[in-house]
Design a protein around this motif. Structure first.
Motif, short mmCIF file in Angstrom:
data_model
loop_
_atom_site.label_atom_id
_atom_site.label_comp_id
_atom_site.label_asym_id
_atom_site.label_seq_id
_atom_site.Cartn_x
_atom_site.Cartn_y
_atom_site.Cartn_z
N TYR A 1 0.84 -1.20 0.00
CA TYR A 1 0.00 0.00 0.00
C TYR A 1 0.88 1.25 0.00
O TYR A 1 0.66 2.17 -0.79
N ILE B 1 -3.83 -6.16 -2.44
CA ILE B 1 -3.71 -5.47 -1.15
C ILE B 1 -4.87 -5.87 -0.25
O ILE B 1 -4.67 -6.17 0.93
N TRP C 1 -4.90 6.85 -5.65
CA TRP C 1 -5.12 5.53 -6.23
C TRP C 1 -5.77 5.51 -7.61
O TRP C 1 -5.96 4.45 -8.18
N PRO D 1 -2.23 2.99 4.96
CA PRO D 1 -3.64 2.61 4.93
C PRO D 1 -4.38 2.99 6.21
O PRO D 1 -5.57 3.28 6.19
N LYS E 1 -4.98 -3.26 -6.25
CA LYS E 1 -5.88 -3.03 -5.13
C LYS E 1 -6.42 -4.36 -4.59
O LYS E 1 -6.55 -4.53 -3.37
N SER F 1 1.20 3.96 -3.10
CA SER F 1 0.49 5.23 -2.92
C SER F 1 1.30 6.32 -2.23
O SER F 1 0.96 7.50 -2.32
N PHE G 1 -9.09 3.32 -0.60
CA PHE G 1 -8.20 3.66 -1.69
C PHE G 1 -8.64 5.01 -2.26
O PHE G 1 -9.31 5.07 -3.30
#
Length: 78
Positions: free
Chosen positions: A6, A50, A39, A14, A47, A10, A34
């Motif tokens: 993550y 994750i 994202w 998270p 995604k 990004s 997200f």
């Protein structure tokens, strides 16, 4: 692995509450998202893997073998 991936994709975490108790609750309940701001250009497959790694229930969370078979990682040598 889910948190690391993550962050790599990004540049954000998270679970990012500034309140420690709230962040702990986010982690325990798997409360993450997200946001489009970070994202929108990341593939649905990224995604998905994750989400599989960040599954709260360890019995349902991806194993290494399951991750290796995920379409997003196909062709990557592990």
């Amino acid at each position: 692995l889910g948190v690391i991936l993550y962050v790599i994709l990004s540049g954000t975490f998270p679970f990012d509450s500034t309140d420690e108790q709230r962040m702990f609750g986010e982690i325990v309940h798997g409360d993450y998202s997200f946001p489009d701001s970070h994202w929108r250009h990341i593939s649905p497959g990224a995604k998905d893997i994750i989400r599989c790694f960040l599954t709260v229930d360890p019995r349902r969370r991806f194993t290494v073998d399951q991750a290796r078979r995920h379409p997003w990682l196909q062709g990557v040598r592990i």
